[in-house]
Enzyme design. Sequence first.
Site, short mmCIF file in Angstrom:
data_model
loop_
_atom_site.label_atom_id
_atom_site.label_comp_id
_atom_site.label_asym_id
_atom_site.label_seq_id
_atom_site.Cartn_x
_atom_site.Cartn_y
_atom_site.Cartn_z
N ASP A 321 0.84 -1.19 0.00
CA ASP A 321 0.00 0.00 0.00
C ASP A 321 0.88 1.24 0.00
O ASP A 321 2.04 1.19 0.43
CB ASP A 321 -0.90 -0.02 1.24
CG ASP A 321 -1.82 1.18 1.30
OD1 ASP A 321 -2.47 1.47 0.29
OD2 ASP A 321 -1.85 1.85 2.35
N ASP A 522 -1.07 -0.64 6.34
CA ASP A 522 -1.13 -0.11 7.71
C ASP A 522 -2.51 0.33 8.15
O ASP A 522 -2.69 0.70 9.30
CB ASP A 522 -0.16 1.06 7.87
CG ASP A 522 -0.70 2.35 7.28
OD1 ASP A 522 -1.38 2.27 6.24
OD2 ASP A 522 -0.47 3.42 7.87
N ASP A 526 -6.81 -2.08 4.67
CA ASP A 526 -5.87 -3.10 4.17
C ASP A 526 -6.11 -4.46 4.81
O ASP A 526 -5.55 -5.46 4.35
CB ASP A 526 -4.42 -2.68 4.45
CG ASP A 526 -4.04 -1.39 3.74
OD1 ASP A 526 -4.43 -1.24 2.58
OD2 ASP A 526 -3.36 -0.56 4.36
#
Length: 773
Positions: A321, A522, A526
């Site tokens: 990400d 994080d 996610d």
Amino acid sequence: MRREQGLFAGTAVLTVAGMVAIWVRGPAGSAGTAADRLGGVEIAGGAAQWLWIAAALLGLGWSTVTLGAAVRRREPSVDVIAWLALVGALWVGEPFAGAVIAVMLAGGALLEGRAQARARRELGLLAERMPRIARRDSAAGPVVVAVEEVAVGDRLVVGAGEVVPVDGRLSGPAVLDESALTGEPMPVERRAGEEVRSGVVNAGAAMRLTAIATARDSTYAGVVRLVEQARAGSASFVRMADRWAVAFVPLTLLLAGAAWAVSGDPVRAVAVLVVATPCPLLLAAPIAIMSGISRAARSGVVVKGGGALERLAAGQVLLIDKTGTLTEGRPRLVDVVVAPGGALAADEVLRLAASVEQSSAHVLAGAIVSAAHGRGLRPGAADEVRERHGYGIEGLVGGRRVRLGRTAAPTDDELLTVAVTVDGAPAGVLRLEDPLRPQGPRMIRALRRAGIRRVVLVTGDQGDGAAAVGRIVGADEVFAGCDPAGKLALVRAEQHRPRDQRPGQQQPPGRERRKRTIMVGDGVNDAPALAAADVGVALAARGMTASAQAADVVLTVDRIDVLADAILIARRSRGVAVAAVATGMGLAVVAMLAAAAGLLPPVAGALVQEGIDLGAIAMAMAALIPGRVRTVTLRPEDVATARRLFDEHREMRPLVERVRSVADALGEPPRLEPVRRLVTDLDRLLAHERAEEAELLPIMARALGGTEVTSGLSRTHAEIEFQVGRLNRIVNDGKAPDVIDVRRLLYGLYAILRLHNAQEEEGAFSLVPGGGS
């Protein structure tokens, strides 16, 4: 643990006592050779025989109990070989061989018990360090409260040597010992506005902070929960080793039966059973895997069990990400734009904004307060502060009504803008960005060297920002605008994507083969992708979110480059485990064949098997020895120098942004006085660049291997000096300069400085713990 110690002590004492009894009896004229006496044949009925029988019976009792427990759990167990070997040794009159087997089993149980006790002890020490109380600041002075009573927004006082009770934002500078979370032994200086995590120790004078999380949601409580989950479980290789060992049972019984049938001597069958106990599989693999987990934890990487470590070692595709992972996840002020015709200067707008924001726990507040302190400004006290979620914050500062609020979404999605009004009139706009982590490009390169074949950047952001980050870090492919379901779909697509095919394309028949995926994120969005990936990796240095609970691996330090080290550690641990098991089992097979041929009697076989076990365990423990990692280690004096220069580097950031602001404000005819003041202030920047050339670049060359890695930075130092000198000559030579030339020089200098600072942060300051951000 006491039972394992008692078993080992009992079997060892009985075995040694029997040997002493033989040698004491020997000079009295007992018949037979020493070998006969050690075999237990010539001293039948003697004290030594009964001592060894007692030791063997102890081992047999322990083995019977463990076998019974395995049967109740309906799990296969290779302890059946040891049980048969003990029964056989007693049956054919080889009590010494049985005693040695008992000692071997007791030693294995003791090793396993010690590993579990150590894990419990370390967890207990963590739990004992958890803060129990906090000191809440009040008009009457600090008030002691239970840490569970601390609420977000409370102002706390932490004395010298005390543990920070909850995650918070500093009201002033502080010196912290963060070794409990990061492993970094040197104290770290933090500035006002920066976030600190619970569990760190105040290594300086008393400090004040604003709580931004409750005790339950703070970092240290989350770390303790993670450690509880990360007790070394059974890894996939360990389970595979168990299956091999169980399959080894019929082979052993077949070979033992064949030896007995061919020779007619049951002693040969017992000798085969004695040397067939698969302790290299039972002990070596778990020891290597647990050693790898321990090594990773020292780097700030919590691996939730041996299975996760093994999957991490087998990773091929990395999905990562962007926001908060490749970027810092903490906004940084890049510019203050004053309102046209406004009466306040940029620094005064920032000071007033910071005065109100220092009472807020909002993520943007820290960036604004930190930027004000970084420019040497002193925020004042704010009264009647009111904050409305989603609308902004306002308060009275020196009799002025100051209000801050987010503006409409800008066209550049990499920037955040906060409007500031003073007494109802527009005063200016604060421009903030979420900068790229300096360690990002180096981490991606290190991951490729560690064996990652494909890197995919996934983000929910739109626009060109994601593509730019992908190009900078070297991603193979970038997917923007992904919601949680989109990220989940990408993980599943990558798991079955042929090497030369992109997700969404039709797969040729027969080409599908599952890939091991690693997903790094994080945020809460996610979590589904982290759970679906073969290995989910979460960044939890700033708090334990749903992503940390869904992940298999958690980074407790605010650096993503430690992931490359964790993969190298995982691969080395798996390699050590395979080598130890293969060597131990190979030698055991050779010993079995020798025993079946009558070349290795039970007593000698027991001693040989003990030697094989010790050798395999010693090989497995090599996983504790530091191996090849990516982390660069600097000398303490180099770390101190680099940190000093990095502090100066951060102080130069507002001056760099001022170069562009001055260029934007140039009129026709040009207003040269701001340019001349800027040129004068740029002397400080030049002095800083010269210090970096003299002190920082040699440190970087020593750490990374040669001056070739610093040549580019040295070249830009020279270019900056040249451009500043040229600008100085144009504006101070007494002639009317061309506004186009001045603006071109300023914009060119700004571009060089921005690029140069990014290169320094990535190439030099990211090597320093706590630097590069």
